[in-house]
Design a protein around this motif. Sequence first.
Motif, PDB file in Angstrom:
ATOM      1  N   MET A   1     -60.196 -12.043 -24.528  1.00 22.30           N
ATOM      2  CA  MET A   1     -58.798 -11.963 -24.944  1.00 22.30           C
ATOM      3  C   MET A   1     -58.726 -11.850 -26.463  1.00 22.30           C
ATOM      4  O   MET A   1     -59.291 -12.656 -27.179  1.00 22.30           O
ATOM      5  CB  MET A   1     -58.041 -13.218 -24.465  1.00 22.30           C
ATOM      6  N   LYS A   2     -58.027 -10.825 -26.936  1.00 18.22           N
ATOM      7  CA  LYS A   2     -57.806 -10.660 -28.373  1.00 18.22           C
ATOM      8  C   LYS A   2     -56.560 -11.450 -28.758  1.00 18.22           C
ATOM      9  O   LYS A   2     -55.491 -11.256 -28.169  1.00 18.22           O
ATOM     10  CB  LYS A   2     -57.640  -9.184 -28.732  1.00 18.22           C
ATOM     11  N   ILE A   3     -56.706 -12.316 -29.749  1.00 21.05           N
ATOM     12  CA  ILE A   3     -55.633 -13.235 -30.126  1.00 21.05           C
ATOM     13  C   ILE A   3     -55.251 -13.014 -31.586  1.00 21.05           C
ATOM     14  O   ILE A   3     -56.126 -12.893 -32.453  1.00 21.05           O
ATOM     15  CB  ILE A   3     -56.075 -14.695 -29.929  1.00 21.05           C
ATOM     16  N   ALA A   4     -53.955 -12.973 -31.853  1.00 24.81           N
ATOM     17  CA  ALA A   4     -53.448 -12.932 -33.229  1.00 24.81           C
ATOM     18  C   ALA A   4     -52.609 -14.175 -33.472  1.00 24.81           C
ATOM     19  O   ALA A   4     -51.705 -14.470 -32.693  1.00 24.81           O
ATOM     20  CB  ALA A   4     -52.609 -11.682 -33.460  1.00 24.81           C
ATOM     21  N   VAL A   5     -52.933 -14.927 -34.516  1.00 26.25           N
ATOM     22  CA  VAL A   5     -52.119 -16.070 -34.943  1.00 26.25           C
ATOM     23  C   VAL A   5     -51.296 -15.613 -36.137  1.00 26.25           C
ATOM     24  O   VAL A   5     -51.855 -15.246 -37.178  1.00 26.25           O
ATOM     25  CB  VAL A   5     -52.987 -17.284 -35.310  1.00 26.25           C
ATOM     26  N   ILE A   6     -49.990 -15.606 -35.976  1.00 28.76           N
ATOM     27  CA  ILE A   6     -49.096 -15.072 -37.002  1.00 28.76           C
ATOM     28  C   ILE A   6     -48.475 -16.232 -37.765  1.00 28.76           C
ATOM     29  O   ILE A   6     -47.634 -16.962 -37.240  1.00 28.76           O
ATOM     30  CB  ILE A   6     -48.017 -14.179 -36.367  1.00 28.76           C
ATOM     31  N   GLY A   7     -48.917 -16.419 -38.993  1.00 31.41           N
ATOM     32  CA  GLY A   7     -48.460 -17.523 -39.825  1.00 31.41           C
ATOM     33  C   GLY A   7     -49.644 -18.305 -40.348  1.00 31.41           C
ATOM     34  O   GLY A   7     -50.394 -18.902 -39.569  1.00 31.41           O
ATOM     35  N   GLY A   8     -49.830 -18.302 -41.665  1.00 26.96           N
ATOM     36  CA  GLY A   8     -50.999 -18.938 -42.276  1.00 26.96           C
ATOM     37  C   GLY A   8     -50.728 -20.290 -42.878  1.00 26.96           C
ATOM     38  O   GLY A   8     -51.451 -20.733 -43.768  1.00 26.96           O
ATOM     39  N   GLY A   9     -49.681 -20.974 -42.395  1.00 30.31           N
ATOM     40  CA  GLY A   9     -49.413 -22.334 -42.856  1.00 30.31           C
ATOM     41  C   GLY A   9     -50.357 -23.325 -42.207  1.00 30.31           C
ATOM     42  O   GLY A   9     -51.412 -22.962 -41.670  1.00 30.31           O
ATOM     43  N   ALA A  10     -49.966 -24.591 -42.218  1.00 26.49           N
ATOM     44  CA  ALA A  10     -50.862 -25.648 -41.752  1.00 26.49           C
ATOM     45  C   ALA A  10     -51.257 -25.463 -40.287  1.00 26.49           C
ATOM     46  O   ALA A  10     -52.450 -25.467 -39.942  1.00 26.49           O
ATOM     47  CB  ALA A  10     -50.202 -27.001 -41.954  1.00 26.49           C
ATOM     48  N   ILE A  11     -50.275 -25.307 -39.412  1.00 23.56           N
ATOM     49  CA  ILE A  11     -50.564 -25.219 -37.977  1.00 23.56           C
ATOM     50  C   ILE A  11     -51.235 -23.899 -37.628  1.00 23.56           C
ATOM     51  O   ILE A  11     -52.232 -23.866 -36.890  1.00 23.56           O
ATOM     52  CB  ILE A  11     -49.281 -25.424 -37.150  1.00 23.56           C
ATOM     53  N   GLY A  23     -65.643 -19.313 -30.843  1.00 24.11           N
ATOM     54  CA  GLY A  23     -66.093 -17.971 -30.497  1.00 24.11           C
ATOM     55  C   GLY A  23     -65.023 -17.024 -30.008  1.00 24.11           C
ATOM     56  O   GLY A  23     -65.342 -15.941 -29.493  1.00 24.11           O
ATOM     57  N   LYS A  24     -63.762 -17.365 -30.154  1.00 23.40           N
ATOM     58  CA  LYS A  24     -62.690 -16.490 -29.690  1.00 23.40           C
ATOM     59  C   LYS A  24     -62.482 -15.326 -30.656  1.00 23.40           C
ATOM     60  O   LYS A  24     -62.754 -15.429 -31.860  1.00 23.40           O
ATOM     61  CB  LYS A  24     -61.384 -17.272 -29.534  1.00 23.40           C
ATOM     62  N   ASP A  25     -61.979 -14.220 -30.125  1.00 26.89           N
ATOM     63  CA  ASP A  25     -61.668 -13.031 -30.913  1.00 26.89           C
ATOM     64  C   ASP A  25     -60.270 -13.225 -31.494  1.00 26.89           C
ATOM     65  O   ASP A  25     -59.265 -12.934 -30.845  1.00 26.89           O
ATOM     66  CB  ASP A  25     -61.723 -11.789 -30.017  1.00 26.89           C
ATOM     67  N   VAL A  26     -60.205 -13.754 -32.712  1.00 30.55           N
ATOM     68  CA  VAL A  26     -58.924 -14.133 -33.294  1.00 30.55           C
ATOM     69  C   VAL A  26     -58.804 -13.623 -34.718  1.00 30.55           C
ATOM     70  O   VAL A  26     -59.784 -13.579 -35.474  1.00 30.55           O
ATOM     71  CB  VAL A  26     -58.750 -15.678 -33.264  1.00 30.55           C
ATOM     72  N   VAL A  27     -57.595 -13.211 -35.082  1.00 27.80           N
ATOM     73  CA  VAL A  27     -57.296 -12.825 -36.454  1.00 27.80           C
ATOM     74  C   VAL A  27     -56.088 -13.639 -36.910  1.00 27.80           C
ATOM     75  O   VAL A  27     -55.184 -13.931 -36.121  1.00 27.80           O
ATOM     76  CB  VAL A  27     -57.009 -11.309 -36.560  1.00 27.80           C
ATOM     77  N   LEU A  28     -56.092 -14.019 -38.184  1.00 25.92           N
ATOM     78  CA  LEU A  28     -54.988 -14.777 -38.771  1.00 25.92           C
ATOM     79  C   LEU A  28     -54.141 -13.837 -39.619  1.00 25.92           C
ATOM     80  O   LEU A  28     -54.644 -13.194 -40.542  1.00 25.92           O
ATOM     81  CB  LEU A  28     -55.529 -15.918 -39.632  1.00 25.92           C
ATOM     82  N   VAL A  29     -52.861 -13.750 -39.296  1.00 28.86           N
ATOM     83  CA  VAL A  29     -51.920 -12.921 -40.063  1.00 28.86           C
ATOM     84  C   VAL A  29     -51.176 -13.845 -41.018  1.00 28.86           C
ATOM     85  O   VAL A  29     -50.481 -14.772 -40.586  1.00 28.86           O
ATOM     86  CB  VAL A  29     -50.932 -12.198 -39.137  1.00 28.86           C
ATOM     87  N   ALA A  30     -51.328 -13.605 -42.314  1.00 26.90           N
ATOM     88  CA  ALA A  30     -50.794 -14.536 -43.308  1.00 26.90           C
ATOM     89  C   ALA A  30     -50.268 -13.772 -44.523  1.00 26.90           C
ATOM     90  O   ALA A  30     -50.376 -12.539 -44.605  1.00 26.90           O
ATOM     91  CB  ALA A  30     -51.892 -15.515 -43.730  1.00 26.90           C
ATOM     92  N   ARG A  31     -49.695 -14.519 -45.464  1.00 24.88           N
ATOM     93  CA  ARG A  31     -49.216 -13.900 -46.705  1.00 24.88           C
ATOM     94  C   ARG A  31     -50.392 -13.361 -47.505  1.00 24.88           C
ATOM     95  O   ARG A  31     -51.533 -13.824 -47.376  1.00 24.88           O
ATOM     96  CB  ARG A  31     -48.451 -14.923 -47.545  1.00 24.88           C
TER      97      ARG A  31
END
Length: 338
Positions: A1-11, A23-31
């Motif tokens: 599963m490709k995961i995007a976390v949108i928001g680079g704050g604390a949580i 080991g998850k396929d994750v990208v962090l979308v942040a400022r």
Amino acid sequence: MKIAVIGGGAIGALVAASLHKTGKDVVLVAREDQVAVINEKGLAIHGLGKGEIVKIKAVPHLNHFCNLGIFATKTQDLESAYAENHEYLEESFILTTQNGVQADNILSSHFEREKMLSSIVMFGATYVKPGEITYNFPGDWIIGRPYMTVDAKTFEIVEELDSAIKMVVSENIMGMKWLKLFVNFNNCIPALIGKSMQETFADMDLCKLSVKLLQEGMDIVKQANIELVSLPDFPVERIYGLINMPLDQAAGIIHKTLTTLSDEPLYGSILQSIMRRKTSEIDFINGEVVQMAKQMRQEAALNETILDMVHEVERSGKFFNIKQVKEAFKLSEISSQS
């Protein structure tokens, strides 16, 4: 599963780092300022007696399709987060993490309700600066369906996330979100004075103010016939017991709980936004009760006052001192009555 976390704050940062470490396929979308630091130096996570650097991929805008989009911005930033990233989310399942009860309603105008999941974050983290957060305390990640019953897809997503953070499935996520709103209700008080939770609730008068805000808010919700549902480690009876016991006793519980919640200084979510010179989620916490009271032609005078004062701090960038807060809420009179 490709995961995007949108928001680079604390949580958002903590969730993305935790998923990456398993080991998850994750990208962090942040400022962009956050992205630059994280891609160059990694994400620094302190707290719980240790520190680590997590090398995770960060981007300013989502640039590939994903199976799951986790929105971890504040509620007031959801529309802009959607606008900047929707192109690659059209086929994704969506998971909200925001405090309050409006996040799902906001995003439901953009996504099919069958694609939406909602969650409650019971762990705590503090944003320090771009690329650095403090992990204050562990806790569950509660997940459910805001518009339909829990289904096989819910459990598939839970299985994907559970290796990183302990997941709990809820059959009534909205009832739990209403209770969590009141768990977050006292975040407004540190935001008035610019102090940590520990420093703020060392003052017993401010603990009494917290109780009075809860009593007023719970009265409005009761009149609106809204059901509150127990959280896994926080039964709804705890709130009911707190608001019905003598004020001094209730204030003592607030004092003990919030001054010992974390070894590291813990800054409430509302104050964290203000410290970053951003608008806070106050309208979706205490403001939710104020708006509901107005719709019923009732008053929520204490919460309306605190709403106005937090907005004043947001506008001016200047915090009130404790004496000013006590005078605004006539806390000396409240103390003499308890």
